[in-house]
Structures are given as C-alpha cells and as structure tokens.
Design an enzyme around this catalytic site. Structure first.
Site, PDB file in Angstrom:
ATOM      1  CD  GLU A 133      -2.783  -1.205   2.454  1.00 38.92           C
ATOM      2  OE1 GLU A 133      -2.761  -0.246   3.246  1.00 38.92           O
ATOM      3  OE2 GLU A 133      -3.528  -2.192   2.553  1.00 38.92           O
ATOM      4  CB  SER A 138      10.081  -2.005   3.931  1.00 34.33           C
ATOM      5  OG  SER A 138      10.765  -1.645   2.756  1.00 34.33           O
ATOM      6  CB  ILE A 163      -0.846  -4.889  -7.687  1.00 35.60           C
ATOM      7  CG1 ILE A 163      -1.083  -4.277  -6.290  1.00 35.60           C
ATOM      8  CG2 ILE A 163      -1.247  -6.359  -7.740  1.00 35.60           C
ATOM      9  CD1 ILE A 163      -0.161  -4.786  -5.182  1.00 35.60           C
ATOM     10  CB  THR A 164       3.403  -7.809 -10.601  1.00 39.68           C
ATOM     11  OG1 THR A 164       4.516  -7.057 -10.121  1.00 39.68           O
ATOM     12  CG2 THR A 164       3.792  -8.518 -11.895  1.00 39.68           C
ATOM     13  NE  ARG A 275      34.561  -1.370 -29.779  1.00 38.09           N
ATOM     14  CZ  ARG A 275      34.332  -0.424 -30.672  1.00 38.09           C
ATOM     15  NH1 ARG A 275      33.818  -0.738 -31.858  1.00 38.09           N
ATOM     16  NH2 ARG A 275      34.593   0.829 -30.400  1.00 38.09           N
ATOM     17  CD  GLN A 344      32.363   1.208 -17.502  1.00 37.54           C
ATOM     18  OE1 GLN A 344      31.273   1.704 -17.249  1.00 37.54           O
ATOM     19  NE2 GLN A 344      33.440   1.936 -17.708  1.00 37.54           N
ATOM     20  N   GLY A 347      31.010  -0.256 -23.678  1.00 33.11           N
ATOM     21  CA  GLY A 347      31.361   1.145 -23.892  1.00 33.11           C
ATOM     22  C   GLY A 347      30.120   1.954 -24.252  1.00 33.11           C
ATOM     23  N   GLY A 348      30.277   2.952 -25.105  1.00 34.81           N
ATOM     24  CA  GLY A 348      29.164   3.843 -25.457  1.00 34.81           C
ATOM     25  C   GLY A 348      28.011   3.110 -26.123  1.00 34.81           C
ATOM     26  CD  GLU A 371       8.260 -11.394  -3.836  1.00 37.58           C
ATOM     27  OE1 GLU A 371       7.898 -10.506  -4.644  1.00 37.58           O
ATOM     28  OE2 GLU A 371       7.476 -12.250  -3.376  1.00 37.58           O
TER      29      GLU A 371
HETATM   30  C1  LIG Z   1       7.652  -2.841 -10.562  1.00 34.39           C
HETATM   31  C2  LIG Z   1       7.157  -3.215  -9.194  1.00 34.39           C
HETATM   32  C3  LIG Z   1       6.423  -4.369  -9.024  1.00 34.39           C
HETATM   33  C4  LIG Z   1       5.935  -4.712  -7.760  1.00 34.39           C
HETATM   34  N1  LIG Z   1       5.112  -5.810  -7.616  1.00 34.39           N
HETATM   35  C5  LIG Z   1       4.450  -5.993  -6.445  1.00 34.39           C
HETATM   36  C6  LIG Z   1       3.413  -6.972  -6.329  1.00 34.39           C
HETATM   37  O1  LIG Z   1       3.116  -7.722  -7.283  1.00 34.39           O
HETATM   38  N2  LIG Z   1       2.736  -7.082  -5.163  1.00 34.39           N
HETATM   39  C7  LIG Z   1       3.013  -6.264  -4.096  1.00 34.39           C
HETATM   40  O2  LIG Z   1       2.350  -6.385  -3.075  1.00 34.39           O
HETATM   41  N3  LIG Z   1       4.011  -5.336  -4.160  1.00 34.39           N
HETATM   42  C8  LIG Z   1       4.725  -5.172  -5.301  1.00 34.39           C
HETATM   43  N4  LIG Z   1       5.698  -4.209  -5.396  1.00 34.39           N
HETATM   44  C9  LIG Z   1       6.017  -3.405  -4.221  1.00 34.39           C
HETATM   45  C10 LIG Z   1       7.406  -3.696  -3.657  1.00 34.39           C
HETATM   46  O3  LIG Z   1       7.420  -4.955  -3.050  1.00 34.39           O
HETATM   47  C11 LIG Z   1       7.745  -2.530  -2.696  1.00 34.39           C
HETATM   48  O4  LIG Z   1       8.015  -1.408  -3.527  1.00 34.39           O
HETATM   49  C12 LIG Z   1       8.893  -2.855  -1.785  1.00 34.39           C
HETATM   50  O5  LIG Z   1       8.520  -3.798  -0.832  1.00 34.39           O
HETATM   51  C13 LIG Z   1       9.416  -1.608  -1.051  1.00 34.39           C
HETATM   52  O6  LIG Z   1       8.380  -0.882  -0.461  1.00 34.39           O
HETATM   53  P1  LIG Z   1       8.290   0.699  -0.729  1.00 34.39           P
HETATM   54  O7  LIG Z   1       8.348   0.911  -2.188  1.00 34.39           O
HETATM   55  O8  LIG Z   1       7.133   1.239   0.016  1.00 34.39           O
HETATM   56  O9  LIG Z   1       9.636   1.282  -0.119  1.00 34.39           O
HETATM   57  P2  LIG Z   1       9.946   1.687   1.481  1.00 34.39           P
HETATM   58  O10 LIG Z   1       9.485   0.575   2.299  1.00 34.39           O
HETATM   59  O11 LIG Z   1       9.306   3.033   1.659  1.00 34.39           O
HETATM   60  O12 LIG Z   1      11.474   1.788   1.434  1.00 34.39           O
HETATM   61  C14 LIG Z   1      12.199   2.991   1.113  1.00 34.39           C
HETATM   62  C15 LIG Z   1      13.666   2.749   1.474  1.00 34.39           C
HETATM   63  O13 LIG Z   1      13.783   2.517   2.885  1.00 34.39           O
HETATM   64  C16 LIG Z   1      14.484   1.314   3.125  1.00 34.39           C
HETATM   65  N5  LIG Z   1      13.977   0.647   4.336  1.00 34.39           N
HETATM   66  C17 LIG Z   1      12.695   0.406   4.667  1.00 34.39           C
HETATM   67  N6  LIG Z   1      12.631  -0.282   5.821  1.00 34.39           N
HETATM   68  C18 LIG Z   1      13.915  -0.505   6.214  1.00 34.39           C
HETATM   69  C19 LIG Z   1      14.527  -1.171   7.309  1.00 34.39           C
HETATM   70  N7  LIG Z   1      13.798  -1.791   8.230  1.00 34.39           N
HETATM   71  N8  LIG Z   1      15.895  -1.185   7.381  1.00 34.39           N
HETATM   72  C20 LIG Z   1      16.649  -0.570   6.422  1.00 34.39           C
HETATM   73  N9  LIG Z   1      16.120   0.079   5.363  1.00 34.39           N
HETATM   74  C21 LIG Z   1      14.773   0.101   5.257  1.00 34.39           C
HETATM   75  C22 LIG Z   1      14.222   0.451   1.883  1.00 34.39           C
HETATM   76  O14 LIG Z   1      15.207  -0.536   1.728  1.00 34.39           O
HETATM   77  C23 LIG Z   1      14.251   1.513   0.792  1.00 34.39           C
HETATM   78  O15 LIG Z   1      15.576   1.743   0.413  1.00 34.39           O
HETATM   79  C24 LIG Z   1       6.225  -3.880  -6.643  1.00 34.39           C
HETATM   80  C25 LIG Z   1       6.986  -2.717  -6.825  1.00 34.39           C
HETATM   81  C26 LIG Z   1       7.423  -2.369  -8.073  1.00 34.39           C
HETATM   82  C27 LIG Z   1       8.169  -1.061  -8.244  1.00 34.39           C
END
Ligand SMILES: Cc1cc2nc3c(=O)[nH]c(=O)nc-3n(C[C@H](O)[C@H](O)[C@H](O)COP(=O)(O)OP(=O)(O)OC[C@H]3O[C@@H](n4cnc5c(N)ncnc54)[C@H](O)[C@@H]3O)c2cc1C
Length: 391
Positions: A133, A138, A163-164, A275, A344, A347-348, A371
């Site tokens: 959401e 995370s 959501i994929t 190359r 890398q 190269g270009g 994930e």
């Molecule tokens: C292309 C794509 C496909 C996806 N597919 C799905 C899907 O099918 N289903 C689904 O439910 N979700 C999906 N996601 C969501 C994805 O799993 C989340 O984006 C991911 O879990 C990170 O959550 P966030 O983006 O809110 O980042 P945040 O949780 O806001 O993280 C921001 C930064 O803070 C860091 N951080 C957060 N908590 C900690 C901690 N405890 N310690 C250290 N660092 C921390 C993170 O590592 C990150 O660098 C998808 C996302 C994308 C972009």
C-alpha cells in the site's frame, strides 16, 4: 564445457523435467526473446508470450494433479523462471507472479477453494499477489485495507499500489486487516478476489524504468463484496500465510534476477571477444579479465546457491527463510552489478538501445527492491544470528 554450462548440467532434474525445460528454452529463444525489445519500447503487455507459455501448459507445473496440474519440482520451476527472465524479464515476472500468488492457495486453501480456483490457473489464468500500500511497503504490517465480515460476505475497502499484473489478473490474492481484530499483526488476513468483482477498480498503471512490458497497477477496493468462501484459512492467519509465501517467492525472484545476470554476462562475453581496440580484442586486456573473473565467480556461486535452495524446498525443508533471503540479496545485487558492468564492457554502444544490455540494466534495478528490499533482507539475515537477551 565451461564452468557455467557444467553448473547447468549438474542440476539433477529427471528426464521429464529436462524435456519441459528444453521446450521452455526453445520458446524463450524463438518467441519470447525476439518480442522483448518491442514490448519494452512500447510498454506493451506481452500477451503473445503468455499465449506461448500457456500453449506449453506451463502453469500446470506448480498446480497439484488433483486440481488440473502436472506438478514438477520446485527446482524445475526455478530453472524455467530463469530461462524466461533471461529472454524477457517482464514476461518472467508475470509468469513467476502466477506462482507467487497461487502457492498460498495450494498450501493454505480449503479443499473447496482448491477445487474451484486452482484449475483456472492450471489452464493459464493470471494471478496477482496484492500486499503493498502507499504507506505500507517494507513494513507490510502497516497495511490499512479493511476486511469487514457481513453475513456470508466480506466487504473489502482500501487501496493497493505496485501490483504486478493487477489490471489483468484473473485471481488476486489480497492481504488486509480483519475489522473485528484489534491487534495490528493478528488482524492480517488473506482472501481471493476474482476479476470483475464489483468495487474492484484499476486506478492507474505505472510508467516504469524497466520491466516496461509487465503491468504494475494501483488498485482500489470500494466496498468490494467477496464471498466469505474466498477467505484463506481463518481471520488473522494472514501474516503466517504472507511469511510462508515469501519463503517460496524469494528464491523465485532470485532465479528471475539470475536470468537477467546470465543474459548480461553472455552478451558481454560475446561482445568483448569480438570488439577490437588498440589492435587487440577487448577481452585480451588484463583489466577486463579481472572484471570477468569477479563477475563469473559471483555468478557461479549464486547459481549454485539457487540450486541449493531449490533442493531444500524439494526436500520439504520449510524453515529456509534465511537461505532464501541470502539468495535474494546476492542474486539481485549481482544482477544489478552484472548489467551495469555489461554496459561498461560495451562502452558507449551499451548505453544505447541498439543492444540488449541497456534494457537489462533498467530491468535489473527493481530486483533489489521488490519481494523485500535488499536492506530488509540484510536485516533479516543479520538478525537471525542474534541471541535472545539473557539466553
Ligand atoms: C515494478 C514493481 C512491481 C511490484 N510488484 C508488487 C506486487 O506484485 N505485489 C506487491 O504487493 N508489491 C509489489 N511491489 C512493491 C514492492 O514490493 C515494494 O516497492 C517494496 O517492498 C518496497 O516498499 P516501498 O516501495 O514502500 O519502499 P519503502 O518501504 O518506503 O522503502 C524505502 C527505502 O527505505 C528502506 N527501508 C525500509 N525499511 C527498512 C529497514 N527496516 N531497514 C533498512 N532500510 C529500510 C528500503 O530498503 C528503501 O531503500 C512492486 C513494486 C514495483 C516497483
């Protein structure tokens, strides 16, 4: 036979699984890979690839026989994910997500749910795993989507992002909080929402850096009425279901990342053998050989660990979460490094869209984020060695 080929050949798959893998390699090479550039450029969902995958009946490999499947080992599944992702990372994640979303139904669903839902996926249906959401990434336990029981139904309200396949999936495994349970973690529950359920709508799909052919949807649940028969397990079983499903999906996203890494490595090797600069092939420079040594060794070790984790799951070991986190972290960090170094080495030319490595670099980045980000994986791994205070 080179080191990586010997590693591939060492995977102990029975004949039937080897034959299926060969068929997957064939469609990956002849159909999926040739379409990848165009689908990426136009951000076009790869329906033809999904048709080719379904023509092989590939979803059936992770569905039990009693529900229309033709089950094969988890290691064979990982090998197929890697092959498809190597050809087209977007198609790879779409197919892998079917497994990620449906595995909890196989493990935790009732007999009636399995009879009703699994054949649809076995026949080629698409599935989505719906957790994230806007304010709960995370830390998924911060989710606010609400499940409110009402007679034989459950009213789902809230919204999800990223959501994929969320806009195209036939079945969506949705996590939310049971309204009658106060404690945040204990309230998490899981249910299946079927495509077309009134109240479920797609708010938008994201315009992304990579994986442009895979759709990533923001979804709204507006008092979406779902039969209570679609609740997985009991109210409050959701966190347990979520953690168990991540143990099986993390090796899968690692296999996907290793497909990207293997593709980048093979492309780069072919290029620098050809190359020429300063009258020599680029691969003849010692500085380049040192780069290759690091990349090839890390690739070999990650691939070996992939098959180790696959074998653990096939042997019925369930508490392999830390092994899965190690694999997810290392494989996805490698995919990013490999794709960056492949650019890398070109190269270009590598920075331009004429070569696949440019796409692989864009596709690799998300693997470190989804994930469970790699910061979260590091936290899980490190924490697992912490002794309980006073122990
Ligand atoms: C292309 C794509 C496909 C996806 N597919 C799905 C899907 O099918 N289903 C689904 O439910 N979700 C999906 N996601 C969501 C994805 O799993 C989340 O984006 C991911 O879990 C990170 O959550 P966030 O983006 O809110 O980042 P945040 O949780 O806001 O993280 C921001 C930064 O803070 C860091 N951080 C957060 N908590 C900690 C901690 N405890 N310690 C250290 N660092 C921390 C993170 O590592 C990150 O660098 C998808 C996302 C994308 C972009």
């Amino acid at each position: 036979m080179n080191t990586l080929e010997r590693l591939d050949a060492s995977l102990p798959l029975p004949n039937e699984e080897r034959m299926l893998l060969a068929s997957v390699q064939k469609i990956a090479r002849t159909q999926i890979a040739p379409r990848a550039e165009n689908c990426d450029r136009n951000a076009e969902f790869p329906w033809d690839n999904i048709k080719a995958i379904n023509a092989l009946g590939l979803n059936a490999m992770f569905i039990p026989e009693a529900y229309g499947g033709a089950p094969m080992s988890y290691s064979a599944y990982l090998a197929c994910v890697r092959e498809i992702a190597k050809a087209c990372a977007s198609t790879g994640i779409i197919w892998a997500t079917n497994f990620h979303a449906i595995k909890p139904v196989i493990t935790f669903g009732s007999e009636e749910q399995k009879q009703r839902l699994l054949p649809r996926v076995a026949e080629g249906g698409l599935a989505s795993l719906v957790i994230t959401e806007a304010d709960a990434g995370s830390d998924a336990t911060g989710m606010k989507t609400r499940f409110e029981p009402q007679g034989d139904d459950i009213l789902v309200s809230g919204s999800k992002i990223f959501i994929t396949s969320g806009d195209v999936a036939d079945l969506l495994l949705v996590f939310g909080k049971w309204s009658e349970i106060a404690e945040a973690k204990s309230a998490i529950s899981a249910l299946v929402v079927e495509k077309g359920t009134p109240g479920l709508s797609v708010l938008r799909t994201e315009d992304k850096l990579g994986h442009r052919a895979s759709s990533t949807a923001a979804l709204s649940f507006d008092n979406c009425r779902v039969p209570r028969a679609n609740l997985l397990g009991k109210p409050g079983d959701g966190l347990n279901i979520l953690l168990a499903s991540l143990n099986k999906s993390r090796p899968s996203v690692a296999a996907h990342a290793l497909g990207i890494a293997r593709g980048a490595f093979e492309d780069a090797i072919a290029y620098i053998n050809d190359r020429q600069q300063s009258g020599r092939r680029v691969i003849e420079f010692q500085g380049i050989q040192f780069m290759l040594a690091d990349l090839a060794s890390e690739l070999a070790l990650c691939e070996r660990w992939l098959w180790h984790v696959g074998a653990l799951v096939d042997a019925g070991v369930d508490d392999m979460g830390i092994e899965a986190s190690m694999l997810k972290m290392r494989a996805t960090d490698l995919a990013m490094r490999m794709a960056t170094d492949a650019v890398q080495l070109y190269g270009g030319y590598g920075y331009c869209k004429d070569y696949r490595v440019e796409r692989l670099l864009r596709d690799a980045k998300i693997t470190q984020i989804w994930e469970g980000t790699n910061q979260v994986q590091r936290q899980l791994i490190g924490r697992s060695f912490m002794k309980k205070a006073g122990a």
